[in-house]
Design a protein around this motif. Structure first.
Motif, PDB file in Angstrom:
ATOM      1  N   SER A 155      -6.917 -11.699  15.822  1.00  0.00           N
ATOM      2  CA  SER A 155      -7.389 -12.456  14.660  1.00  0.00           C
ATOM      3  C   SER A 155      -6.821 -13.875  14.764  1.00  0.00           C
ATOM      4  O   SER A 155      -5.855 -14.105  15.490  1.00  0.00           O
TER       5      SER A 155
ATOM      6  N   ALA B 201      -9.816 -15.804   4.378  1.00  0.00           N
ATOM      7  CA  ALA B 201      -9.973 -14.711   5.348  1.00  0.00           C
ATOM      8  C   ALA B 201      -8.734 -14.594   6.237  1.00  0.00           C
ATOM      9  O   ALA B 201      -8.262 -13.494   6.540  1.00  0.00           O
ATOM     10  N   GLU B 205      -6.370 -11.325   6.426  1.00  0.00           N
ATOM     11  CA  GLU B 205      -6.134 -10.673   7.715  1.00  0.00           C
ATOM     12  C   GLU B 205      -4.643 -10.539   7.977  1.00  0.00           C
ATOM     13  O   GLU B 205      -4.161  -9.507   8.452  1.00  0.00           O
ATOM     14  N   SER B 210      -8.158  -5.934   6.561  1.00  0.00           N
ATOM     15  CA  SER B 210      -9.171  -6.330   7.544  1.00  0.00           C
ATOM     16  C   SER B 210     -10.572  -6.346   6.946  1.00  0.00           C
ATOM     17  O   SER B 210     -11.376  -7.233   7.247  1.00  0.00           O
ATOM     18  N   ARG B 211     -10.865  -5.351   6.124  1.00  0.00           N
ATOM     19  CA  ARG B 211     -12.232  -5.267   5.610  1.00  0.00           C
ATOM     20  C   ARG B 211     -12.535  -6.445   4.677  1.00  0.00           C
ATOM     21  O   ARG B 211     -13.596  -7.049   4.753  1.00  0.00           O
ATOM     22  N   GLN B 214     -12.922  -9.496   6.752  1.00  0.00           N
ATOM     23  CA  GLN B 214     -14.202  -9.555   7.441  1.00  0.00           C
ATOM     24  C   GLN B 214     -15.302  -9.991   6.478  1.00  0.00           C
ATOM     25  O   GLN B 214     -16.141 -10.839   6.821  1.00  0.00           O
ATOM     26  N   GLU B 218     -17.519 -13.354   6.786  1.00  0.00           N
ATOM     27  CA  GLU B 218     -18.984 -13.299   6.876  1.00  0.00           C
ATOM     28  C   GLU B 218     -19.610 -14.265   5.864  1.00  0.00           C
ATOM     29  O   GLU B 218     -20.547 -15.003   6.183  1.00  0.00           O
ATOM     30  N   ARG B 248     -27.027  -8.494   6.652  1.00  0.00           N
ATOM     31  CA  ARG B 248     -25.634  -8.157   6.366  1.00  0.00           C
ATOM     32  C   ARG B 248     -25.409  -7.685   4.931  1.00  0.00           C
ATOM     33  O   ARG B 248     -24.295  -7.622   4.463  1.00  0.00           O
ATOM     34  N   LEU B 251     -22.690  -5.101   4.289  1.00  0.00           N
ATOM     35  CA  LEU B 251     -21.321  -5.585   4.280  1.00  0.00           C
ATOM     36  C   LEU B 251     -20.972  -6.214   2.949  1.00  0.00           C
ATOM     37  O   LEU B 251     -19.850  -6.169   2.492  1.00  0.00           O
TER      38      LEU B 251
END
Lengths: 213, 262
Positions: A155, B201, B205, B210-211, B214, B218, B248, B251
């Protein structure tokens, strides 16, 4: 941190001789418009800045472009530099931001390419700088592919932390200061980065012995 | 492989000792902390194995980096002529009045749409600690990050909805002017949200979410795409952005079609 501190001995500060008279004096002169003083500061810090940019961007030409941009920004912001942190630490922060800006532009370019709005450029695995040695470039290209592939699995946070600690040889404390994160977070990011890199790189060396304390 | 070796390979590294192991990899551990780790390693095969593997990776990356980074660089000759060149500013520069107007407009729409969407929105998106990640932030900081994530979604939704539901009439030039749109204003808003999304983001992270990271990334990428639509190619560019949003939607945990039917 005193000069006798073991951490200082193993991890020379990114600020070279931190706030030593010579760097402080050069900085003051550069802030007053002395171009030669600024040149000497560039020469003192260009390797560290370039190495960080190269670790994050993995292309020598991109790294050199960003490194120039870093010193341009520094030149234009010199009057605002108050010395709360060392000059090297400040330059590394600027480098992180400049690399993120560069990657943001690159990401948009890839979006455009994926949408068919622009043609994809040829892969640039070879060092295109005029002074590059072709034979070295071939060997470097293979290494760069390996590192690029491995680092791409990280990352952004893991990548910049890993590059600062591993490739720029800064301490965990210095890395935390530059990235603005807690030391615990830095260690966690390094752990995750190493685990991911382990999966990305070729199978581990045979005959690996268990670590002795 | 011997049974003992198999056992040592399958025994996981103790999560609580990860910090110590990283310090040991980079030889930044000493004193009492070092002694603690030594005692632990004497009885924990998993951690011994983990430390050996981490050290091997570190050495390998160091060797490769050494080869690449040994080249010297000389920036001054190309840098010097640029020092006196005029500084280029970004093509957009938001004036305070414009920022205030934009913020007020987005807030008004956001409150209305956010209230309408709330049952579908926040509860469907996981909050809190990712079990596989780590909780490095203090609880207050994590709560702040939760709040920031929720606010970012709420602020992003109106613009995403507006884009998803827009249809630009076919026009000879395919441009934004055909729809009477102030595309420049929209691009500025999208650019701001793209930058915020990228920063958020990264922090998500780093905290092991993580989700959420992500999802935020996006959304930020969509805004980046939107911020760079040219006025002349607006129709074609908008269709591509809308196609990306449709693709997407899962998501996002939002269904554009469902929203259109509301």
């Amino acid at each position: 941190m005193s000069a006798g501190d073991p951490e200082t001995a193993r991890h020379p500060s990114p600020n070279s001789a931190p706030q030593s008279p010579s760097e402080s004096e050069l900085l003051e002169r550069a802030q007053r418009g002395d171009r030669d003083a600024f040149r000497r500061l560039v020469e003192a810090h260009q390797s560290g800045v370039y190495r960080l940019a190269l670790g994050l961007l993995r292309q020598p030409s991109d790294a050199e472009d960003v490194a120039q941009e870093v010193f341009l920004r520094a030149y234009r912001s010199l009057s605002r530099f108050r010395g709360d942190s060392g000059l090297g630490t400040w330059l590394y922060r600027v480098t992180l931001n400049a690399c993120r800006d560069h990657q943001r532009k690159g990401r948009f370019m890839k979006l455009q390419q994926s949408l068919g709005l622009v043609a994809e450029p040829e892969s640039r695995w070879v060092d295109e700088r005029p002074e590059a040695d072709p034979e070295r470039s071939t060997r470097s290209g293979e290494l760069r592919r390996e590192i690029t592939r491995a680092l791409a699995a990280l990352s952004p946070a893991e990548r910049d932390t890993f590059v600062l600690r591993q490739m720029n040889q800064l301490s965990i404390r210095q890395t935390a200061e530059i990235t603005g994160r807690a030391e615990g977070t830095v260690k966690n990011l390094l752990f995750r980065a190493l685990r991911k890199l382990q999966k990305e790189l070729a199978p581990a060396d045979a005959g690996l012995e268990e670590a002795s304390p | 492989m011997s049974r003992a070796a198999q056992t040592s390979r399958t025994a996981p590294c103790c999560r609580a000792w990860r910090s110590h192991l990283v310090e040991a990899v980079y030889e930044e551990i000493s004193g009492a902390r070092r002694q603690e780790l030594d005692r632990h390693l004497e009885r924990c095969a998993g951690c011994r194995r983990e430390l050996a593997e981490l050290r091997a990776v570190s050495r390998r990356m160091a060797a490769a980096a050494e080869e690449l980074q040994s080249a010297e660089v000389d920036l001054w000759s190309r840098l010097a002529p640029r020092l006196d060149a005029p500084e280029r500013h970004p093509w957009f520069t938001l004036r305070p009045a414009t920022v205030a107007l934009l913020a007020a407009a987005l807030f008004a729409v956001g409150v209305g749409v956010g209230l309408l969407l709330r049952p579908q929105q926040a509860p469907t998106i996981a909050r809190g600690t990712d079990p596989s990640g780590s909780a490095q932030l203090a609880s207050a900081e994590r709560a702040d990050l939760d709040e920031e994530f929720a606010r970012y979604l709420e602020r992003s939704t109106p613009l995403l909805l507006a884009v998803a539901n827009r249809s630009v009439p076919a026009a000879p030039d395919g441009g934004a002017a055909a729809a009477g749109l102030d595309a420049a204003l929209e691009r500025r808003a999208a650019s701001r949200l793209a930058q915020e999304g990228e920063s958020l983001a990264a922090r998500l992270e780093a905290d092991g979410r993580s989700r959420q990271a992500q999802l935020t990334a996006e959304i930020g990428t969509l805004f980046l795409q939107l911020s760079n639509l040219s006025s002349l190619e607006y129709q074609r560019g908008l269709a591509m952005v809308q196609a990306t949003m449709e693709k997407r939607a899962l998501l996002f945990q939002l269904s554009v079609e469902e929203i259109r039917r509301l």
